[in-house]
Design an enzyme around this catalytic site. Structure first.
Site, PDB file in Angstrom:
ATOM      1  N   SER A 142       0.863  -1.200   0.000  1.00  0.00           N
ATOM      2  CA  SER A 142       0.000   0.000   0.000  1.00  0.00           C
ATOM      3  C   SER A 142       0.886   1.232   0.000  1.00  0.00           C
ATOM      4  CB  SER A 142      -0.927   0.001   1.223  1.00  0.00           C
ATOM      5  OG  SER A 142      -0.186  -0.237   2.406  1.00  0.00           O
ATOM      6  N   ASP A 170       5.755  -6.912   2.609  1.00  0.00           N
ATOM      7  CA  ASP A 170       5.026  -7.432   1.436  1.00  0.00           C
ATOM      8  C   ASP A 170       5.985  -7.722   0.300  1.00  0.00           C
ATOM      9  OD1 ASP A 170       2.305  -7.740   1.745  1.00  0.00           O
ATOM     10  OD2 ASP A 170       1.822  -5.657   1.256  1.00  0.00           O
ATOM     11  N   GLU A 230       0.439 -12.349  -1.429  1.00  0.00           N
ATOM     12  CA  GLU A 230      -0.963 -12.459  -1.818  1.00  0.00           C
ATOM     13  C   GLU A 230      -1.120 -13.692  -2.694  1.00  0.00           C
ATOM     14  OE1 GLU A 230      -2.640  -8.974  -3.646  1.00  0.00           O
ATOM     15  OE2 GLU A 230      -1.794  -7.640  -2.130  1.00  0.00           O
ATOM     16  N   GLU A 243      -8.826  -9.756   3.797  1.00  0.00           N
ATOM     17  CA  GLU A 243      -9.206  -8.385   3.441  1.00  0.00           C
ATOM     18  C   GLU A 243     -10.556  -8.370   2.733  1.00  0.00           C
ATOM     19  OE1 GLU A 243      -6.163  -6.044   1.547  1.00  0.00           O
ATOM     20  OE2 GLU A 243      -7.538  -4.381   1.149  1.00  0.00           O
TER      21      GLU A 243
HETATM   22  O1  KIV Z   1      -0.370  -3.408   1.572  1.00  0.00           O
HETATM   23  C1  KIV Z   1      -0.960  -3.364   2.658  1.00  0.00           C
HETATM   24  O2  KIV Z   1      -0.897  -2.391   3.423  1.00  0.00           O
HETATM   25  C2  KIV Z   1      -1.739  -4.541   3.048  1.00  0.00           C
HETATM   26  C3  KIV Z   1      -2.678  -4.408   4.193  1.00  0.00           C
HETATM   27  C4  KIV Z   1      -3.807  -3.527   3.861  1.00  0.00           C
HETATM   28  C5  KIV Z   1      -3.108  -5.714   4.712  1.00  0.00           C
HETATM   29  O3  KIV Z   1      -1.624  -5.553   2.440  1.00  0.00           O
END
Ligand code: KIV
Length: 267
Positions: free
Chosen positions: A44, A82, A114, A181
């Protein structure tokens, strides 16, 4: 720093897990000071910090850069990084190489991927190599072009069954936790009850084992906030007022005034 077994024990004890995203050192320092359980350097990043309209342009180098900053700010918080768009679906050795960089160069404790059953083998390989993996099911923002928007997932029974199967597959592969989510609360409950590992919800209602919020949503910074996020401040309004006051003071000569004139002992 929380450990993977401790997070699983928290679920067993019915203790909720508070996770928060972070992208830089000052916010991470504040999160650590107030006792956040987990930090997520989410991709994000692309939307809330880098100015992109989706998470897709975010690169591994950008994730590593921001993860290092977060770790400098919060040396004692378990931090998940991530893997950005595309990485989870590359051949296992490449995903492992990226995950090793997350740990060795970024300082992360774990990575988040993911994906569903199709990445279970990768999750197993990473776990076997000592890389803790957090899964991410339901709305997967990296799928936004395929989905055509950020919509609730798992509303139909067939889709709900598929998500439940994917959650079990990720747990069996060794994932230590799972982000859910934007799924119906009833489905999040079903998944949480079916798993031994904790579920961390965002827009998944109350029956999950923890929550995650995006830093900017929590503080009320940004033009659009999802309905499921609670803003604990309206910081955008306050920042705008402060910046406008500064500009006005510079223009009027009200800043700097006598107390801001530098003294010889100032560094
Ligand atoms: O990228 C992110 O911040 C996320 C969260 C919203 C879980 O994957």
């Amino acid at each position: 720093v929380r450990s993977v077994p401790e997070l699983v024990e928290m679920k067993a004890r019915g203790e909720k897990i508070a996770m928060l995203t972070a992208y830089d050192a000052p916010s991470a320092r504040i999160a650590e000071a107030v006792g956040v359980d987990l930090l997520l350097v989410g991709d994000s990043l692309g939307m809330v910090v880098l100015g992109y309209s989706t998470t897709l342009p975010v690169t591994l180098e950008e994730m590593l850069h921001h993860t290092r900053a977060v770790r400098r700010g919060a040396p004692d918080v378990f931090t998940v990084m991530d893997l950005p768009f595309g990485w989870a679906h590359r051949p296992c050795p490449e995903v492992l190489a990226a995950s090793v960089r997350a740990i060795q160069e970024g300082g992360a404790h774990a990575v988040k991927l993911e994906g569903g059953e199709e990445i279970a083998e990768t999750v197993a390989r990473l776990t076997a190599a000592g890389v803790p993996v957090m899964g991410h099911l339901g709305l997967r923002p990296q799928q936004v072009y395929r989905l055509g928007g950020y919509r609730m997932q798992g509303r139909e029974e067939r889709e709900a069954e598929e998500l439940l199967r994917a959650a079990r597959a990720l747990e069996d592969a060794g994932a230590f936790a799972l982000v859910l989510e934007l799924v119906p609360e009833a489905l999040a409950r079903r998944i949480s009850q079916a798993l031994r590992i904790p579920t961390i919800g965002i827009g998944a209602g109350r029956a999950v084992d923890g929550q995650v919020l995006v830093w900017h949503d929590l503080l009320g910074i940004g033009e659009r906030r999802p309905r499921f996020a609670r803003a604990y401040l309206d910081l955008e309004r306050e920042i705008r007022a402060a910046v406008a006051a500064y500009v006005a003071d510079v223009r009027s000569g009200a800043f700097p005034d006598r107390e801001h004139v530098p003294l010889p002992e100032d560094r």
